[in-house]
Design an enzyme around this catalytic site. Structure first.
Site, mmCIF file in Angstrom:
data_model
loop_
_atom_site.group_PDB
_atom_site.id
_atom_site.type_symbol
_atom_site.label_atom_id
_atom_site.label_comp_id
_atom_site.label_asym_id
_atom_site.label_seq_id
_atom_site.Cartn_x
_atom_site.Cartn_y
_atom_site.Cartn_z
ATOM 1 N N LEU A 20 2.624 5.419 -21.983
ATOM 2 C CA LEU A 20 2.735 5.360 -20.529
ATOM 3 C C LEU A 20 4.001 4.603 -20.144
ATOM 4 O O LEU A 20 4.202 3.449 -20.549
ATOM 5 C CB LEU A 20 1.503 4.682 -19.928
ATOM 6 C CG LEU A 20 0.147 5.300 -20.306
ATOM 7 C CD1 LEU A 20 -0.975 4.681 -19.470
ATOM 8 C CD2 LEU A 20 0.158 6.811 -20.129
ATOM 9 N N ARG A 27 9.978 -5.371 -10.715
ATOM 10 C CA ARG A 27 10.231 -6.787 -10.987
ATOM 11 C C ARG A 27 11.447 -6.987 -11.891
ATOM 12 O O ARG A 27 12.009 -8.091 -11.940
ATOM 13 C CB ARG A 27 8.996 -7.437 -11.612
ATOM 14 C CG ARG A 27 7.835 -7.603 -10.635
ATOM 15 C CD ARG A 27 6.573 -8.022 -11.340
ATOM 16 N NE ARG A 27 6.754 -9.246 -12.118
ATOM 17 C CZ ARG A 27 5.872 -9.695 -13.013
ATOM 18 N NH1 ARG A 27 4.766 -8.995 -13.245
ATOM 19 N NH2 ARG A 27 6.107 -10.806 -13.660
ATOM 20 N N GLY A 89 -2.393 5.347 -10.940
ATOM 21 C CA GLY A 89 -3.167 4.553 -11.888
ATOM 22 C C GLY A 89 -3.019 5.052 -13.314
ATOM 23 O O GLY A 89 -2.506 6.144 -13.585
ATOM 24 N N ASN A 239 7.453 -7.262 -17.905
ATOM 25 C CA ASN A 239 7.590 -6.743 -16.546
ATOM 26 C C ASN A 239 8.722 -7.378 -15.759
ATOM 27 O O ASN A 239 8.983 -6.969 -14.632
ATOM 28 C CB ASN A 239 6.271 -6.950 -15.785
ATOM 29 C CG ASN A 239 5.124 -6.193 -16.409
ATOM 30 O OD1 ASN A 239 5.112 -4.970 -16.402
ATOM 31 N ND2 ASN A 239 4.178 -6.911 -16.977
#
Length: 462
Positions: A20, A27, A89, A239
């Site tokens: 994924l 960020r 999602g 992230n």
């Protein structure tokens, strides 16, 4: 009575990898796709693919959204790109891989592009548990961090999962458990999309959570399982720039320890920076503040002095470089050769036992064994349009502050006098001097100083 022939070994179950990588990575505040940010000189996605490759997957699917073109360029056809647009999602993301996995029957490993350091052994543990005696439809990789933060929780009895819950949807009692969900899963292909089709989005985020396939399977009375990693670092997501730096620091710490365990001496380990593919031999000494870029191969008994930078270079045994040496791609130092302080090499070979000890640039050059390159020597290899080669023969001596204007060949045992600008070949054993005639005027400097002092005194008196 003859014994029955042994049964042939079971064929390994086919494997597909789904990664994924559809998030926008806001960020990171970068135009570069998040999973392409490098750690140890290599995109984090490539670290993950290398580990997964040890399991020899039949198919690889990368689920992309923002920055899809960048991923396509990086992968170059090594994986199928599945588009997730819009992003609804993690469950919705995996569902986008359905077409790419059409006709596939086997196991599916679901990984995350921003979780790059999952070990191949951990992946195997998940797959082994998937083929346990109770045949769970889903195996989730769990971990127990010191601080559970905002991670989703796994509510389990033993390794049987009773319920999966996202942090935002968890009760205080559920948040009290330390067993957290990494997001990584192993799923039987025949179950994956049937379970995903039954996942809803009635939750705090209004998203389709991948974790809900466990809850759907449990509702069917099936047993899903958790495999727990003993190293929380391997499931740490990246992230932000800060988390990228932390991941780099963890990787470097482990690599330094491995280098020393393999027989290298790092004088100040915390100041040495490795690339993902750096190779060091035994009895290599690395002084402080050395940086290895990609593509460096170092043989045994090499000394790398402080503040040197190496990239794409090969050092054979007995070589010494630095301090303050810079080796660029294509630099090859043969056995026992040496470069000293402020020497730069690119696309150049320094022959066995040859030396370039000070303030030298060797580009597109071939230096013979035993040659001595004097301080301040440069190979003038670029004419503004093309690169040209300099060849220096064995045992040649190049005097200080010489410019070798390529293409040019210096013969074996030749001597180039200091300060020469050599633009024509020098034969074996020749002496070549290329200097302007020196002009000598006795007493001129004394007269000049006297005149200037007098003029200065006259100005001061006004």
């Amino acid at each position: 009575m003859t014994s029955a022939a042994p049964s042939p070994p079971a064929m390994p179950t086919p494997l597909a990898i789904v990664i994924l990588a559809a998030g926008k990575g806001t960020r990171m505040k970068s135009d570069l796709h998040k999973v392409l940010h490098p750690i140890a000189g290599r995109p984090m996605l490539e670290h993950l693919l290398e580990n997964a490759a040890q399991l020899a997957p039949e198919r690889q699917v990368v689920v992309a959204g923002h920055g899809r073109e960048q991923l396509e360029r990086e992968l170059g056809g090594r994986a199928t790109i599945a588009l997730q647009e819009p992003q609804l999602g993690t469950g919705h993301a995996v569902a986008q891989a359905k077409t790419a996995l059409e006709g596939f029957s086997g196991d599916v490993l679901i990984l995350y592009g921003d979780v790059p350091f999952v070990r191949a052994q951990t992946m195997r543990t998940m797959l082994d548990r998937l083929h346990g005696g109770d045949q769970p439809p889903v195996v989730v990789l769990g971990f127990e961090p010191e601080d559970a933060l905002q991670y989703g929780r796994i509510i389990a009895q033993g390794d049987r999962i009773e319920r999966m819950v996202e942090h935002k949807d968890a009760t205080p009692e559920q948040r009290a458990t330390r067993l957290c969900n990494s997001g990584l899963m192993a799923v039987r292909s025949q179950d994956l999309f049937a379970l995903l089709d039954r996942v809803g989005n009635d939750n705090a985020q209004g998203e389709y959570y991948l974790t809900d396939i466990v809850n759907v399977a449990n509702e069917d009375g099936r047993t899903c399982a958790v495999a727990v990693t003993d190293d929380s670092d391997e499931v740490a997501g990246i992230n932000s720039r800060g988390e990228l730096a932390q991941a780099e620091a963890r990787w470097q710490h482990k690599r330094r320890a491995q280098a020393m365990a393999d027989g290298a001496t790092l004088i100040a380990p915390e100041t040495v920076w490795f690339s993902w593919d750096t190779q060091l031999g035994r009895d290599v000494t690395v002084e402080p503040n050395v940086v290895f870029g990609p593509g460096v191969r170092v043989a045994d008994d090499v000394v790398i002095h402080a503040f040197s930078h190496l990239e794409g270079a090969t050092l054979e045994s007995g070589v010494s470089i630095g301090p303050y040496a810079r080796l660029r791609p294509g630099a090859v130092l043969k056995k026992g050769s040496r470069v000293g302080n402020f020497v730069e090499m690119k696309q150049a070979v320094l022959g066995e036992g040859a030396k370039a000890n000070h303030l030298t640039y060797l580009g597109d050059a071939e230096v013979g064994a035993g040659a001595n390159i004097g301080a301040g020597t440069i190979t003038c290899n670029y004419d503004g349009y093309f690169k040209h080669k300099t060849v220096i023969g064995e045992r040649a001596f190049i005097g200080s502050n010489s410019a070798l204007i390529a293409p040019v060949r210096i013969g074996a045992d030749a001597i180039v006098g200091a300060g020469s600008a050599v633009s024509r070949d020098v034969g074996d054993g020749e002496l070549r001097l290329v200097r302007a005639e020196q002009l000598v005027k006795p007493g001129w400097a004394d007269s000049f100083h006297d005149a200037m002092k007098k003029k200065k005194a006259e100005k001061s008196g006004k």
